[in-house]
Scaffold this motif. Structure first.
Motif, PDB file in Angstrom:
ATOM      1  N   LEU A   1       0.824  -1.199   0.000  1.00 25.52           N
ATOM      2  CA  LEU A   1       0.000   0.000   0.000  1.00 25.52           C
ATOM      3  C   LEU A   1       0.864   1.258   0.000  1.00 25.52           C
ATOM      4  O   LEU A   1       1.886   1.328   0.680  1.00 25.52           O
ATOM      5  CB  LEU A   1      -0.926   0.002   1.223  1.00 25.52           C
ATOM      6  CG  LEU A   1      -1.777  -1.254   1.405  1.00 25.52           C
ATOM      7  CD1 LEU A   1      -2.709  -1.078   2.596  1.00 25.52           C
ATOM      8  CD2 LEU A   1      -2.561  -1.569   0.140  1.00 25.52           C
ATOM      9  N   ARG A   2       0.417   2.246  -0.770  1.00 28.20           N
ATOM     10  CA  ARG A   2       1.117   3.526  -0.865  1.00 28.20           C
ATOM     11  C   ARG A   2       0.096   4.661  -0.802  1.00 28.20           C
ATOM     12  O   ARG A   2      -1.022   4.523  -1.298  1.00 28.20           O
ATOM     13  CB  ARG A   2       1.915   3.640  -2.176  1.00 28.20           C
ATOM     14  CG  ARG A   2       3.080   2.675  -2.290  1.00 28.20           C
ATOM     15  CD  ARG A   2       3.629   2.642  -3.707  1.00 28.20           C
ATOM     16  NE  ARG A   2       4.810   1.809  -3.814  1.00 28.20           N
ATOM     17  CZ  ARG A   2       6.060   2.263  -3.820  1.00 28.20           C
ATOM     18  NH1 ARG A   2       6.282   3.565  -3.729  1.00 28.20           N
ATOM     19  NH2 ARG A   2       7.082   1.444  -3.923  1.00 28.20           N
ATOM     20  N   LYS A   3       0.501   5.759  -0.205  1.00 33.60           N
ATOM     21  CA  LYS A   3      -0.349   6.950  -0.127  1.00 33.60           C
ATOM     22  C   LYS A   3       0.101   7.932  -1.199  1.00 33.60           C
ATOM     23  O   LYS A   3       1.272   8.300  -1.266  1.00 33.60           O
ATOM     24  CB  LYS A   3      -0.233   7.584   1.254  1.00 33.60           C
ATOM     25  CG  LYS A   3      -0.925   8.935   1.417  1.00 33.60           C
ATOM     26  CD  LYS A   3      -2.420   8.809   1.339  1.00 33.60           C
ATOM     27  CE  LYS A   3      -3.106  10.073   1.839  1.00 33.60           C
ATOM     28  NZ  LYS A   3      -2.732  11.293   1.114  1.00 33.60           N
ATOM     29  N   LEU A   4      -0.834   8.345  -2.066  1.00 29.50           N
ATOM     30  CA  LEU A   4      -0.514   9.252  -3.168  1.00 29.50           C
ATOM     31  C   LEU A   4      -0.485  10.693  -2.693  1.00 29.50           C
ATOM     32  O   LEU A   4      -1.374  11.144  -1.970  1.00 29.50           O
ATOM     33  CB  LEU A   4      -1.548   9.101  -4.278  1.00 29.50           C
ATOM     34  CG  LEU A   4      -1.339  10.000  -5.505  1.00 29.50           C
ATOM     35  CD1 LEU A   4      -0.166   9.499  -6.333  1.00 29.50           C
ATOM     36  CD2 LEU A   4      -2.600  10.064  -6.351  1.00 29.50           C
TER      37      LEU A   4
ATOM     38  N   ASP B   1       1.351  -2.794  -6.935  1.00 31.69           N
ATOM     39  CA  ASP B   1       1.190  -1.901  -5.786  1.00 31.69           C
ATOM     40  C   ASP B   1      -0.251  -1.424  -5.762  1.00 31.69           C
ATOM     41  O   ASP B   1      -0.968  -1.520  -6.766  1.00 31.69           O
ATOM     42  CB  ASP B   1       2.116  -0.675  -5.881  1.00 31.69           C
ATOM     43  CG  ASP B   1       3.579  -1.054  -6.072  1.00 31.69           C
ATOM     44  OD1 ASP B   1       4.073  -1.868  -5.273  1.00 31.69           O
ATOM     45  OD2 ASP B   1       4.201  -0.547  -7.017  1.00 31.69           O
ATOM     46  N   GLU B   2      -0.666  -0.887  -4.630  1.00 36.31           N
ATOM     47  CA  GLU B   2      -1.981  -0.266  -4.532  1.00 36.31           C
ATOM     48  C   GLU B   2      -1.819   1.120  -3.938  1.00 36.31           C
ATOM     49  O   GLU B   2      -1.247   1.282  -2.859  1.00 36.31           O
ATOM     50  CB  GLU B   2      -2.938  -1.114  -3.686  1.00 36.31           C
ATOM     51  CG  GLU B   2      -3.392  -2.385  -4.376  1.00 36.31           C
ATOM     52  CD  GLU B   2      -4.643  -2.964  -3.755  1.00 36.31           C
ATOM     53  OE1 GLU B   2      -5.532  -2.188  -3.360  1.00 36.31           O
ATOM     54  OE2 GLU B   2      -4.720  -4.202  -3.659  1.00 36.31           O
ATOM     55  N   TRP B   3      -2.297   2.116  -4.684  1.00 34.63           N
ATOM     56  CA  TRP B   3      -2.155   3.511  -4.284  1.00 34.63           C
ATOM     57  C   TRP B   3      -3.480   4.022  -3.723  1.00 34.63           C
ATOM     58  O   TRP B   3      -4.539   3.845  -4.339  1.00 34.63           O
ATOM     59  CB  TRP B   3      -1.774   4.366  -5.481  1.00 34.63           C
ATOM     60  CG  TRP B   3      -0.393   4.108  -6.008  1.00 34.63           C
ATOM     61  CD1 TRP B   3       0.439   3.079  -5.688  1.00 34.63           C
ATOM     62  CD2 TRP B   3       0.313   4.899  -6.970  1.00 34.63           C
ATOM     63  NE1 TRP B   3       1.621   3.172  -6.382  1.00 34.63           N
ATOM     64  CE2 TRP B   3       1.566   4.288  -7.176  1.00 34.63           C
ATOM     65  CE3 TRP B   3       0.000   6.055  -7.668  1.00 34.63           C
ATOM     66  CZ2 TRP B   3       2.505   4.807  -8.053  1.00 34.63           C
ATOM     67  CZ3 TRP B   3       0.935   6.568  -8.552  1.00 34.63           C
ATOM     68  CH2 TRP B   3       2.178   5.951  -8.736  1.00 34.63           C
ATOM     69  N   LEU B   4      -3.388   4.658  -2.580  1.00 35.31           N
ATOM     70  CA  LEU B   4      -4.561   5.295  -1.981  1.00 35.31           C
ATOM     71  C   LEU B   4      -4.645   6.734  -2.470  1.00 35.31           C
ATOM     72  O   LEU B   4      -3.744   7.539  -2.218  1.00 35.31           O
ATOM     73  CB  LEU B   4      -4.460   5.263  -0.451  1.00 35.31           C
ATOM     74  CG  LEU B   4      -5.569   6.000   0.317  1.00 35.31           C
ATOM     75  CD1 LEU B   4      -6.931   5.383   0.032  1.00 35.31           C
ATOM     76  CD2 LEU B   4      -5.267   6.014   1.813  1.00 35.31           C
TER      77      LEU B   4
ATOM     78  N   SER C   1     -10.226   6.627  -3.052  1.00 35.13           N
ATOM     79  CA  SER C   1     -10.286   5.485  -3.957  1.00 35.13           C
ATOM     80  C   SER C   1      -8.919   4.805  -3.974  1.00 35.13           C
ATOM     81  O   SER C   1      -7.904   5.414  -3.622  1.00 35.13           O
ATOM     82  CB  SER C   1     -10.680   5.930  -5.368  1.00 35.13           C
ATOM     83  OG  SER C   1     -10.828   4.812  -6.216  1.00 35.13           O
ATOM     84  N   TRP C   2      -8.912   3.537  -4.385  1.00 38.94           N
ATOM     85  CA  TRP C   2      -7.674   2.778  -4.524  1.00 38.94           C
ATOM     86  C   TRP C   2      -7.396   2.538  -6.006  1.00 38.94           C
ATOM     87  O   TRP C   2      -8.320   2.258  -6.775  1.00 38.94           O
ATOM     88  CB  TRP C   2      -7.776   1.429  -3.813  1.00 38.94           C
ATOM     89  CG  TRP C   2      -7.760   1.535  -2.319  1.00 38.94           C
ATOM     90  CD1 TRP C   2      -8.842   1.588  -1.492  1.00 38.94           C
ATOM     91  CD2 TRP C   2      -6.604   1.608  -1.483  1.00 38.94           C
ATOM     92  NE1 TRP C   2      -8.431   1.693  -0.191  1.00 38.94           N
ATOM     93  CE2 TRP C   2      -7.059   1.700  -0.151  1.00 38.94           C
ATOM     94  CE3 TRP C   2      -5.234   1.595  -1.723  1.00 38.94           C
ATOM     95  CZ2 TRP C   2      -6.197   1.785   0.927  1.00 38.94           C
ATOM     96  CZ3 TRP C   2      -4.360   1.679  -0.648  1.00 38.94           C
ATOM     97  CH2 TRP C   2      -4.841   1.772   0.667  1.00 38.94           C
TER      98      TRP C   2
END
Length: 281
Positions: free
Chosen positions: A129-132, A252-255, A262-263
């Motif tokens: 998980l990553r925070k945009l 990866d999944e970006w928040l 949204s993801w």
């Protein structure tokens, strides 16, 4: 400058939902490959990457970098991270790793040990998980193309890459050509080279024409399957460590929290801000 919550549309200001859709489209657009893609070659590379990963996974523990993750490695990785500025999604997790709590620290180390190249050789979903964050570049503040996107990594995933990089950095640097000095140091070498050329041409009363170029979306558009194939054939990585690198780069999944929540799933591009992305690129 903070991003505008409501973006500008063709006929006026957009609502929250439409603005969020525009942000997500802008994020996905940076990974989009231009027209003219060779689908046959794409399939060949994808199959090759799958075969390399499958063989590497079946030989976990056989490679020179496949030792069990030790507590010393974990401590060195945790202490090697630079001080963080007060970025809200990142500051609190870093503080937790700085606590003097032996039980928690031992648990965090054992998680790395379990996911290391000698054991499972995987990156757990939560570590992807990553925070945009959107950083303003230039232009209007209410247009999504005026911003550059970066991400803040999950701390366990970042530590996993620190441990991995400490083991393989010498091998990775050995496979980098002498002309790729930016991956070894910084931009000083090409700047000095241009300065020396300009001085020589000036001394000889000759004209020097310099054409400067750049790659559009070089990191976001990096092809991960081809990158894995190059890491294996050029870098020489194999077995458990290769399987772990393949797992890290699988997705990866970006928040996205701009105008809503949204993801976004990301399966291409070199992850900037990571320990293995830019050097392997």
């Amino acid at each position: 400058m903070f991003p505008s919550r409501n973006l500008r549309g063709p006929v006026g200001v957009l609502g929250d939902h439409d603005s969020l859709v525009r942000w997500i489209h802008a994020v996905k657009d940076q990974f989009r490959i231009p027209a003219g893609w060779d689908d046959v070659f794409d399939l060949q590379v994808r199959n090759q990457a799958k075969w390399i990963t499958s063989v590497a996974m079946s030989h976990r523990g056989d490679g020179p970098w496949d030792a069990m993750v030790t507590q010393v490695e974990w401590v060195l990785a945790a202490s090697s991270r630079g001080a963080s500025s007060a970025v809200s999604p990142d500051l609190l997790p870093r503080c937790v790793f700085g606590l003097d709590a032996p039980g928690w620290l031992r648990c965090a180390w054992l998680c790395q040990r379990l996911c290391g190249p000698l054991a499972l050789a995987v990156r757990p979903h939560l570590w992807r998980l990553r925070k945009l964050l959107a950083l303003f570049k230039k232009g209007a503040h209410d247009v999504e193309t005026s911003y550059r996107f970066i991400t803040i990594m999950q701390q366990h995933g970042l530590l996993q890459e620190h441990i991995l990089a400490a083991r393989v950095i010498d091998q990775m640097r050995a496979s980098i050509s002498m002309y790729q000095s930016g991956y070894m140091s910084d931009v000083s070498d090409p700047k000095l080279c241009l300065h020396e050329l300009a001085a020589q041409y000036k001394a000889a009363n000759r004209v020097l024409l310099a054409i400067l170029g750049d790659l559009i979306k070089a990191f976001p558009r990096a092809w991960r399957d081809l990158l894995l194939e190059r890491i294996h054939t050029v870098g020489g990585f194999r077995d458990g460590m290769m399987a772990l690198i393949a797992s890290i780069l699988s997705e990866d999944e970006w928040l996205v929290t701009l105008s809503g929540v949204s993801w976004v799933r990301v399966k291409e591009g070199v992850p900037e801000g990571s320990r293995i992305g830019p050097p392997s690129f």
